[in-house]
Design a protein around this motif. Sequence first.
Motif, PDB file in Angstrom:
ATOM      1  N   SER A 136     -40.822 -26.123  -0.258  1.00 55.58           N
ATOM      2  CA  SER A 136     -41.176 -27.536  -0.080  1.00 55.58           C
ATOM      3  C   SER A 136     -40.069 -28.436  -0.603  1.00 55.58           C
ATOM      4  CB  SER A 136     -42.485 -27.849  -0.817  1.00 55.58           C
ATOM      5  OG  SER A 136     -43.547 -27.156  -0.241  1.00 55.58           O
ATOM      6  N   GLU A 137     -39.447 -28.030  -1.699  1.00 57.06           N
ATOM      7  CA  GLU A 137     -38.390 -28.846  -2.290  1.00 57.06           C
ATOM      8  C   GLU A 137     -37.245 -29.052  -1.299  1.00 57.06           C
ATOM      9  OE1 GLU A 137     -35.014 -28.651  -5.797  1.00 57.06           O
ATOM     10  OE2 GLU A 137     -36.739 -27.318  -5.941  1.00 57.06           O
ATOM     11  N   LYS A 138     -36.861 -27.984  -0.615  1.00 52.64           N
ATOM     12  CA  LYS A 138     -35.759 -28.102   0.346  1.00 52.64           C
ATOM     13  C   LYS A 138     -36.120 -29.032   1.497  1.00 52.64           C
ATOM     14  CE  LYS A 138     -33.656 -23.611  -0.642  1.00 52.64           C
ATOM     15  NZ  LYS A 138     -33.432 -22.222  -0.172  1.00 52.64           N
ATOM     16  N   LEU A 139     -37.352 -28.881   2.017  1.00 53.87           N
ATOM     17  CA  LEU A 139     -37.797 -29.729   3.126  1.00 53.87           C
ATOM     18  C   LEU A 139     -37.896 -31.192   2.697  1.00 53.87           C
ATOM     19  CD1 LEU A 139     -40.576 -27.350   4.511  1.00 53.87           C
ATOM     20  CD2 LEU A 139     -38.451 -27.958   5.682  1.00 53.87           C
ATOM     21  N   VAL A 140     -38.505 -31.406   1.519  1.00 56.22           N
ATOM     22  CA  VAL A 140     -38.665 -32.785   1.033  1.00 56.22           C
ATOM     23  C   VAL A 140     -37.316 -33.377   0.648  1.00 56.22           C
ATOM     24  CG1 VAL A 140     -39.659 -34.216  -0.785  1.00 56.22           C
ATOM     25  CG2 VAL A 140     -41.038 -32.453   0.290  1.00 56.22           C
ATOM     26  N   GLN A 141     -36.445 -32.570   0.071  1.00 58.97           N
ATOM     27  CA  GLN A 141     -35.123 -33.056  -0.310  1.00 58.97           C
ATOM     28  C   GLN A 141     -34.354 -33.528   0.914  1.00 58.97           C
ATOM     29  OE1 GLN A 141     -34.279 -33.454  -3.445  1.00 58.97           O
ATOM     30  NE2 GLN A 141     -32.390 -34.457  -2.824  1.00 58.97           N
ATOM     31  N   ASP A 142     -34.471 -32.763   1.982  1.00 53.02           N
ATOM     32  CA  ASP A 142     -33.823 -33.155   3.235  1.00 53.02           C
ATOM     33  C   ASP A 142     -34.398 -34.478   3.746  1.00 53.02           C
ATOM     34  OD1 ASP A 142     -32.135 -32.605   5.608  1.00 53.02           O
ATOM     35  OD2 ASP A 142     -34.071 -32.450   6.628  1.00 53.02           O
ATOM     36  N   ALA A 143     -35.731 -34.597   3.660  1.00 53.23           N
ATOM     37  CA  ALA A 143     -36.387 -35.831   4.108  1.00 53.23           C
ATOM     38  C   ALA A 143     -36.004 -37.020   3.229  1.00 53.23           C
ATOM     39  CB  ALA A 143     -37.904 -35.635   4.063  1.00 53.23           C
ATOM     40  N   LEU A 144     -35.919 -36.771   1.914  1.00 55.78           N
ATOM     41  CA  LEU A 144     -35.539 -37.851   0.999  1.00 55.78           C
ATOM     42  C   LEU A 144     -34.109 -38.320   1.248  1.00 55.78           C
ATOM     43  CD1 LEU A 144     -37.147 -36.624  -2.364  1.00 55.78           C
ATOM     44  CD2 LEU A 144     -37.852 -38.591  -1.003  1.00 55.78           C
ATOM     45  N   GLU A 145     -33.238 -37.361   1.542  1.00 58.29           N
ATOM     46  CA  GLU A 145     -31.843 -37.720   1.817  1.00 58.29           C
ATOM     47  C   GLU A 145     -31.751 -38.606   3.064  1.00 58.29           C
ATOM     48  OE1 GLU A 145     -29.661 -34.071   1.961  1.00 58.29           O
ATOM     49  OE2 GLU A 145     -29.934 -33.679  -0.174  1.00 58.29           O
ATOM     50  N   LYS A 146     -32.566 -38.273   4.077  1.00 53.02           N
ATOM     51  CA  LYS A 146     -32.584 -39.116   5.288  1.00 53.02           C
ATOM     52  C   LYS A 146     -33.141 -40.498   4.961  1.00 53.02           C
ATOM     53  CE  LYS A 146     -33.242 -35.250   8.476  1.00 53.02           C
ATOM     54  NZ  LYS A 146     -34.222 -34.518   9.302  1.00 53.02           N
ATOM     55  N   MET A 147     -34.205 -40.504   4.134  1.00 54.00           N
ATOM     56  CA  MET A 147     -34.841 -41.767   3.763  1.00 54.00           C
ATOM     57  C   MET A 147     -33.896 -42.632   2.918  1.00 54.00           C
ATOM     58  SD  MET A 147     -38.165 -42.397   1.353  1.00 54.00           S
ATOM     59  CE  MET A 147     -37.198 -41.990  -0.089  1.00 54.00           C
ATOM     60  N   MET A 148     -33.106 -41.981   2.059  1.00 57.19           N
ATOM     61  CA  MET A 148     -32.240 -42.730   1.146  1.00 57.19           C
ATOM     62  C   MET A 148     -30.909 -43.133   1.782  1.00 57.19           C
ATOM     63  SD  MET A 148     -32.886 -40.980  -2.596  1.00 57.19           S
ATOM     64  CE  MET A 148     -32.489 -39.317  -2.112  1.00 57.19           C
ATOM     65  N   MET A 149     -30.686 -42.700   3.011  1.00 57.85           N
ATOM     66  CA  MET A 149     -29.444 -43.065   3.702  1.00 57.85           C
ATOM     67  C   MET A 149     -29.377 -44.590   3.842  1.00 57.85           C
ATOM     68  SD  MET A 149     -28.081 -41.313   7.196  1.00 57.85           S
ATOM     69  CE  MET A 149     -28.457 -39.686   6.555  1.00 57.85           C
ATOM     70  N   ASN A 150     -28.292 -45.178   3.446  1.00 58.56           N
ATOM     71  CA  ASN A 150     -28.094 -46.637   3.494  1.00 58.56           C
ATOM     72  C   ASN A 150     -29.129 -47.393   2.641  1.00 58.56           C
ATOM     73  OD1 ASN A 150     -25.931 -46.346   5.360  1.00 58.56           O
ATOM     74  ND2 ASN A 150     -27.430 -46.165   7.025  1.00 58.56           N
ATOM     75  N   ARG A 151     -29.670 -46.714   1.667  1.00 55.64           N
ATOM     76  CA  ARG A 151     -30.641 -47.324   0.768  1.00 55.64           C
ATOM     77  C   ARG A 151     -30.165 -47.103  -0.673  1.00 55.64           C
ATOM     78  NH1 ARG A 151     -36.094 -48.089   1.943  1.00 55.64           N
ATOM     79  NH2 ARG A 151     -35.942 -46.570   3.619  1.00 55.64           N
ATOM     80  N   THR A 152     -30.409 -48.072  -1.542  1.00 58.35           N
ATOM     81  CA  THR A 152     -30.025 -47.926  -2.947  1.00 58.35           C
ATOM     82  C   THR A 152     -31.058 -47.056  -3.653  1.00 58.35           C
ATOM     83  OG1 THR A 152     -29.183 -50.180  -2.814  1.00 58.35           O
ATOM     84  CG2 THR A 152     -29.375 -49.215  -5.015  1.00 58.35           C
ATOM     85  N   SER A 153     -30.574 -45.990  -4.291  1.00 52.73           N
ATOM     86  CA  SER A 153     -31.505 -45.048  -4.926  1.00 52.73           C
ATOM     87  C   SER A 153     -31.062 -44.726  -6.346  1.00 52.73           C
ATOM     88  CB  SER A 153     -31.588 -43.742  -4.127  1.00 52.73           C
ATOM     89  OG  SER A 153     -31.972 -44.013  -2.796  1.00 52.73           O
ATOM     90  N   ILE A 154     -32.058 -44.717  -7.240  1.00 52.70           N
ATOM     91  CA  ILE A 154     -31.839 -44.252  -8.614  1.00 52.70           C
ATOM     92  C   ILE A 154     -32.661 -42.982  -8.754  1.00 52.70           C
ATOM     93  CG2 ILE A 154     -32.100 -44.784 -11.067  1.00 52.70           C
ATOM     94  CD1 ILE A 154     -32.005 -47.769 -10.291  1.00 52.70           C
ATOM     95  N   VAL A 155     -31.977 -41.867  -8.921  1.00 45.28           N
ATOM     96  CA  VAL A 155     -32.656 -40.566  -8.970  1.00 45.28           C
ATOM     97  C   VAL A 155     -32.522 -39.985 -10.369  1.00 45.28           C
ATOM     98  CG1 VAL A 155     -32.800 -38.265  -7.966  1.00 45.28           C
ATOM     99  CG2 VAL A 155     -32.109 -40.204  -6.536  1.00 45.28           C
ATOM    100  N   ILE A 156     -33.663 -39.769 -11.002  1.00 48.56           N
ATOM    101  CA  ILE A 156     -33.674 -39.103 -12.313  1.00 48.56           C
ATOM    102  C   ILE A 156     -34.017 -37.646 -12.035  1.00 48.56           C
ATOM    103  CG2 ILE A 156     -34.838 -38.999 -14.554  1.00 48.56           C
ATOM    104  CD1 ILE A 156     -35.401 -42.086 -13.965  1.00 48.56           C
ATOM    105  N   ALA A 157     -33.083 -36.753 -12.330  1.00 47.79           N
ATOM    106  CA  ALA A 157     -33.232 -35.368 -11.882  1.00 47.79           C
ATOM    107  C   ALA A 157     -33.201 -34.393 -13.039  1.00 47.79           C
ATOM    108  CB  ALA A 157     -32.145 -35.029 -10.885  1.00 47.79           C
ATOM    109  N   HIS A 158     -34.069 -33.405 -12.935  1.00 50.13           N
ATOM    110  CA  HIS A 158     -34.033 -32.263 -13.853  1.00 50.13           C
ATOM    111  C   HIS A 158     -33.365 -31.078 -13.151  1.00 50.13           C
ATOM    112  CE1 HIS A 158     -35.173 -29.488 -16.978  1.00 50.13           C
ATOM    113  NE2 HIS A 158     -35.779 -28.716 -16.081  1.00 50.13           N
TER     114      HIS A 158
END
Length: 608
Positions: free
Chosen positions: A541-563
């Motif tokens: 799920s992480e890979k699928l959602v990560q791919d979707a998030l990357e598409k969503m964040m394209m040309n968008r300002t994002s602050i990602v707090i990552a572990h």
Amino acid sequence: MNYFKKIIAYALPYKKHGILNIFFNILYAVFSTLSFLVLMPMLEVIFKPGSIVNTNKPVFKGITEIIEYFKGSVSYYVSEIAGEDKSKALMIVVGLVIFTFFFKNIFNYLAMYFITFLRNGVLKDIRNDLYKKTINLPISFFSEKRKGDIMARIGTDVLEIQHSFLSILEMLVREPLTIIFTITAMLLISIKLTLFVFVFIPVSGFAISIIGKSLKKKSDSVQKEQGYFLSLLEETLGGLKVIKGFNAEKDFQGKFENSTNRFFHFSNSLLNRTNLASPTSEFLGIGVIAVLLWYGGRLVLVDGSLAGEEFITYIALAYNILTPAKAISKASYSLKKGNAAAERVLEILETKNPLEDLPNAIDKTSFENEIEFKNISFKYQDNYVLDDFSLSIPKGKMVALVGQSGSGKSTIANLITRFYDVNKGAITIDGIDIKSIKKHSLRQLEGLVTQDSILFNDSVKNNITLGSTYKTDEEIIAAAKIANAHEFISELPNGYNTNIGDSGNKLSGGQKQRLSIARAVLKNPPIMILDEATSALDTESEKLVQDALEKMMMNRTSIVIAHRLSTIQKADLIVVMQKGKIVEQGTHETLIAINGTYKKLVDMQSLD
């Protein structure tokens, strides 16, 4: 009285009902006195049959002779109807007694009818204001308060206010007027006897006041303890899996029983003190009646200055004072209990919100250039979590914050959304300090996905559309597809209309997180804040959602707090934090080449 005035201010929108209540209470007080005065003609018919026949219309000779005038008027009009038929005269007088008692009770009902709207309206408005204040107060306020205590204030404390303060409104006019009219009638029947009675009333009043002195303190203890065990219950239901998993049932059972035992003792003490009020006031009242019977009996039998029917009516009137007097004494106890409840309720209502919008705060509807953290410092309590932190995030860029727990990453998310305010420095959007932007406007520009999936006991659809009104089904489904949630939602019993249970407990951790992501996608804000958003997802799920998030964040300002550092390799800028300061920043490749803190974090996660 200060608390009482503040609570009574809530009654102003219902003043029409209050005025009608006062009007019918006045009529009730009048008929309450008349209902006893008409006993005199009835007693005369029974004990002095000849005296009811009166063919001469009486003449009013002044206020002091009003009782004689009243008796004469009744006799005259009864004689007009019944003539010398004593049975008919008795029926008329009995009918007059029933008539006065009937209207006394009708006016009592109407007075209670209108005060009901006022009481329940005030209850509704206080609860609404409390809830509004609760959701507007900053998160920091609730870190110092138990949830159960807040629930107790909105629930039981507000009810206590209704039972105490607002019950006083019912008797504010009715009981004093009933006493005044009754005492007036008693004075008109016998001044001597009434003055004699009033020697004993201050004694009973003093005895009653002694009982009520400690009620506020005892009531406060009861309400605080109730807040504690409600909080314990809320924590138990929220952490049931952990409690069972660690075999801690006995520990929590012990805590709860200790609390309910304390509540048991506090409640017994309070109720016993309160219950003492009624028998004490009644006993003292009967004592006054006993003195009346002795002294009044002498006036009838020895002096002959008081007629038998007048004396019996006088006793009935004196007893008529007991009910309102008892109600007033009980109200004084209720007022003390209500004070404790009002103090707790007003503590929340009068708490100043340090995050209120400034008077000149602006609406900002778009994001054009950059977000900037200018030398900010912040502490939750004593020690600074962020110290002289500076960072610039250009529009359209993805910035990742990494570091060990306690380095201040999540604090950045709390500050940019204004859940907390910085202690020093400033955070600006397009050069405007976020303190100068209305909170609603600021948060409309931001989408937030937190580490903990916060879902509500509602349908899937309503959880996704939270805060996003007027969205079509097509838009909701599109957002769910981006978050990789559409497939599992479609398999639910009622699809998007399926209720997901309390906190979404009918779903898995990964499913809950994907719904949170779909909610943020649907909002479609220019700034996205992801606080370890993929931490609850399995690898697939992480890979699928990560791919979707990357598409969503394209040309968008994002602050990602990552572990998980694997999720932020494509970030435009990775900021490595340690003890509230930036120790490294750059792209993934640059930071790997530096072979510093970031490289160590990557190696610890065995990332190639």
